[in-house]
Design a protein around this motif. Sequence first.
Motif, PDB file in Angstrom:
ATOM      1  N   VAL A 129      12.878 -13.629  -3.331  1.00  0.00           N
ATOM      2  CA  VAL A 129      11.526 -13.321  -3.820  1.00  0.00           C
ATOM      3  C   VAL A 129      10.627 -12.897  -2.664  1.00  0.00           C
ATOM      4  N   SER A 130      10.757 -13.578  -1.521  1.00  0.00           N
ATOM      5  CA  SER A 130       9.906 -13.241  -0.373  1.00  0.00           C
ATOM      6  C   SER A 130      10.221 -11.845   0.161  1.00  0.00           C
ATOM      7  N   LEU A 131      11.482 -11.405   0.062  1.00  0.00           N
ATOM      8  CA  LEU A 131      11.827 -10.051   0.509  1.00  0.00           C
ATOM      9  C   LEU A 131      11.177  -9.005  -0.396  1.00  0.00           C
ATOM     10  N   MET A 132      11.097  -9.290  -1.689  1.00  0.00           N
ATOM     11  CA  MET A 132      10.381  -8.375  -2.573  1.00  0.00           C
ATOM     12  C   MET A 132       8.901  -8.331  -2.201  1.00  0.00           C
ATOM     13  N   ILE A 133       8.290  -9.492  -2.014  1.00  0.00           N
ATOM     14  CA  ILE A 133       6.871  -9.557  -1.670  1.00  0.00           C
ATOM     15  C   ILE A 133       6.599  -8.921  -0.310  1.00  0.00           C
ATOM     16  N   ALA A 134       7.625  -8.862   0.560  1.00  0.00           N
ATOM     17  CA  ALA A 134       7.444  -8.247   1.879  1.00  0.00           C
ATOM     18  C   ALA A 134       6.946  -6.813   1.758  1.00  0.00           C
ATOM     19  N   GLY A 135       7.323  -6.130   0.677  1.00  0.00           N
ATOM     20  CA  GLY A 135       6.799  -4.779   0.464  1.00  0.00           C
ATOM     21  C   GLY A 135       5.289  -4.771   0.357  1.00  0.00           C
ATOM     22  N   LEU A 136       4.732  -5.798  -0.281  1.00  0.00           N
ATOM     23  CA  LEU A 136       3.276  -5.915  -0.428  1.00  0.00           C
ATOM     24  C   LEU A 136       2.605  -6.183   0.914  1.00  0.00           C
ATOM     25  N   THR A 137       3.201  -7.062   1.721  1.00  0.00           N
ATOM     26  CA  THR A 137       2.579  -7.397   3.001  1.00  0.00           C
ATOM     27  C   THR A 137       2.705  -6.244   3.997  1.00  0.00           C
ATOM     28  N   VAL A 138       3.845  -5.544   3.973  1.00  0.00           N
ATOM     29  CA  VAL A 138       4.005  -4.387   4.858  1.00  0.00           C
ATOM     30  C   VAL A 138       3.019  -3.285   4.473  1.00  0.00           C
ATOM     31  N   ALA A 139       2.670  -3.208   3.192  1.00  0.00           N
ATOM     32  CA  ALA A 139       1.677  -2.217   2.762  1.00  0.00           C
ATOM     33  C   ALA A 139       0.350  -2.416   3.486  1.00  0.00           C
ATOM     34  N   ASN A 140       0.012  -3.681   3.787  1.00  0.00           N
ATOM     35  CA  ASN A 140      -1.235  -3.940   4.501  1.00  0.00           C
ATOM     36  C   ASN A 140      -1.159  -3.543   5.970  1.00  0.00           C
ATOM     37  N   ILE A 141       0.059  -3.482   6.518  1.00  0.00           N
ATOM     38  CA  ILE A 141       0.222  -3.084   7.912  1.00  0.00           C
ATOM     39  C   ILE A 141       0.294  -1.571   8.045  1.00  0.00           C
ATOM     40  N   VAL A 142       1.068  -0.929   7.172  1.00  0.00           N
ATOM     41  CA  VAL A 142       1.362   0.497   7.306  1.00  0.00           C
ATOM     42  C   VAL A 142       0.734   1.314   6.178  1.00  0.00           C
ATOM     43  N   GLY A 143       0.993   0.890   4.938  1.00  0.00           N
ATOM     44  CA  GLY A 143       0.603   1.713   3.796  1.00  0.00           C
ATOM     45  C   GLY A 143      -0.886   1.945   3.670  1.00  0.00           C
ATOM     46  N   VAL A 144      -1.664   0.865   3.710  1.00  0.00           N
ATOM     47  CA  VAL A 144      -3.113   0.998   3.511  1.00  0.00           C
ATOM     48  C   VAL A 144      -3.780   1.801   4.638  1.00  0.00           C
ATOM     49  N   PRO A 145      -3.517   1.484   5.931  1.00  0.00           N
ATOM     50  CA  PRO A 145      -4.130   2.308   6.985  1.00  0.00           C
ATOM     51  C   PRO A 145      -3.713   3.777   6.907  1.00  0.00           C
ATOM     52  N   ALA A 146      -2.413   4.033   6.655  1.00  0.00           N
ATOM     53  CA  ALA A 146      -1.941   5.416   6.585  1.00  0.00           C
ATOM     54  C   ALA A 146      -2.551   6.144   5.390  1.00  0.00           C
ATOM     55  N   ALA A 147      -2.616   5.463   4.249  1.00  0.00           N
ATOM     56  CA  ALA A 147      -3.186   6.082   3.051  1.00  0.00           C
ATOM     57  C   ALA A 147      -4.683   6.331   3.221  1.00  0.00           C
ATOM     58  N   THR A 148      -5.366   5.415   3.896  1.00  0.00           N
ATOM     59  CA  THR A 148      -6.796   5.607   4.160  1.00  0.00           C
ATOM     60  C   THR A 148      -7.011   6.798   5.067  1.00  0.00           C
ATOM     61  N   LEU A 149      -6.204   6.894   6.117  1.00  0.00           N
ATOM     62  CA  LEU A 149      -6.306   8.022   7.053  1.00  0.00           C
ATOM     63  C   LEU A 149      -6.020   9.334   6.336  1.00  0.00           C
ATOM     64  N   LEU A 150      -5.016   9.329   5.473  1.00  0.00           N
ATOM     65  CA  LEU A 150      -4.683  10.531   4.702  1.00  0.00           C
ATOM     66  C   LEU A 150      -5.848  10.946   3.821  1.00  0.00           C
ATOM     67  N   GLY A 151      -6.448   9.966   3.153  1.00  0.00           N
ATOM     68  CA  GLY A 151      -7.573  10.266   2.272  1.00  0.00           C
ATOM     69  C   GLY A 151      -8.787  10.788   3.011  1.00  0.00           C
ATOM     70  N   GLN A 152      -9.008  10.278   4.204  1.00  0.00           N
ATOM     71  CA  GLN A 152     -10.168  10.710   4.986  1.00  0.00           C
ATOM     72  C   GLN A 152     -10.005  12.137   5.509  1.00  0.00           C
ATOM     73  N   HIS A 153      -8.749  12.578   5.723  1.00  0.00           N
ATOM     74  CA  HIS A 153      -8.512  13.906   6.278  1.00  0.00           C
ATOM     75  C   HIS A 153      -8.177  14.957   5.226  1.00  0.00           C
ATOM     76  N   LEU A 154      -7.477  14.552   4.163  1.00  0.00           N
ATOM     77  CA  LEU A 154      -7.064  15.516   3.141  1.00  0.00           C
ATOM     78  C   LEU A 154      -7.747  15.287   1.796  1.00  0.00           C
ATOM     79  N   GLY A 155      -8.607  14.282   1.730  1.00  0.00           N
ATOM     80  CA  GLY A 155      -9.282  13.972   0.475  1.00  0.00           C
ATOM     81  C   GLY A 155      -8.620  12.801  -0.232  1.00  0.00           C
ATOM     82  N   TRP A 156      -9.439  12.014  -0.934  1.00  0.00           N
ATOM     83  CA  TRP A 156      -8.928  10.796  -1.565  1.00  0.00           C
ATOM     84  C   TRP A 156      -7.897  11.085  -2.644  1.00  0.00           C
ATOM     85  N   ARG A 157      -7.957  12.277  -3.247  1.00  0.00           N
ATOM     86  CA  ARG A 157      -6.976  12.611  -4.280  1.00  0.00           C
ATOM     87  C   ARG A 157      -5.556  12.680  -3.700  1.00  0.00           C
TER      88      ARG A 157
END
Length: 409
Positions: A129-157
């Motif tokens: 179960v913790s390995l599945m949840i690891a996807g959620l925690t890794v999203a806070n390290i990589v996914g959210v910052p990268a997605a925010t940066l993408l949205g700021q440069h190419l638009g939130w869409r």
Amino acid sequence: MPLALLALAISAFGIGTTEFVMMGLLPDVADDLHTSIPTAGYLVSGYALGVVIGAPLLAAITTRMPRKALLLSLMGLFTVGNTLSALAPGFGWLLAGRVLSGLPHGAFFGVGAVVAAGMVDPARKARAVSLMIAGLTVANIVGVPAATLLGQHLGWRATFLTVGVIGLVAIAGIALLVPRIPLAPGGGLRRELSAFRSGQVWLTLSTTIFGFAAVFAVYSYVTPMLTEVAGFGEGSVTLVLALFGVGATIGNLLGGRLADRALRPALLGGLGALAIVLLLFTVTLHARWSAALTVVLLGVAAFAAGSPMMMLVMEKARHAPALASAANQAAFNLANAGGAWLGGVVLAHGLGYTAPAVAGAGLAVIGVGIATAGGLWERRAARGSGAASSSSRVVVASDAVVRSAERVG
């Protein structure tokens, strides 16, 4: 560990990214849609509302649906919601997309946890179960910052289109890697609802609410706490929040390993550590290095308790775990809302930026108390069943003696 857990972790990564990325994109969305930032904030609340409604509702109406087909359907709904968000012509459609994206969140984690635990031997369920949840925690390290940066440069869409692509990858992974899991005989809504007759299930859900409300009482206001008290610049806060994700990932994997060894002690240890870290935060917040270190420890303590909470509710509802597990996800989001509300109350009363940490510590202590009460109840019930078993053995032995005497007579 089965490779199928990777497909579940990718799904969790996409869900975690879309859940938290809106916080970083609010100014861009508000500007593009010609609305205020407070109004745009409803996009965050809309997602949480979707989770709270969707978790028990979707889990309840899909009780007779095969697990693999259900996971595919939930990720399909998630992908449609993010695509609608990306193509939304106005604020109303974007809000609808956010609610739609949130609907499958809780049901996916609820069913996914049951599937992950069912693919491994009993001694490794919490780690799975913790390995599945690891996807959620890794999203806070990589996914959210990268997605925010993408949205700021190419638009939130572009951000939501990318999350939609992640959803498609997750669907392909589930289709290829997750085995078909037969439904338990006699399953159905009535069976799933029977789990809520257990007082232990309600105690565990209450532990989740108070335990994670403790986290969100602080995390909801961590940016002004770090800038106003610790002295971080606004540009540095993103890095510190990534450190929270690092701590969360460590704590999640640690909590899964400890829960496999001793479930309730792991839960109590995680909640107790959370209370201590939050109290320490009132002191360490006044220097940048110690504040950053405490943010990491906060992530470790919070998510060290996460996997044990999920496993405990599934154990207490072992004959009907899917709906109870989904309800636990709704409890997480109620904790999000309640913790943020309480943190805002203490700030509004002028108690200072360290006050949310004190309030959070109090909530964590309440969580420890509820979990302890559940443990005592569990122990008392075990003693009672042991005594009843001994009594029945005595009665059987007595009957045997009487029958033997009658035969001799």
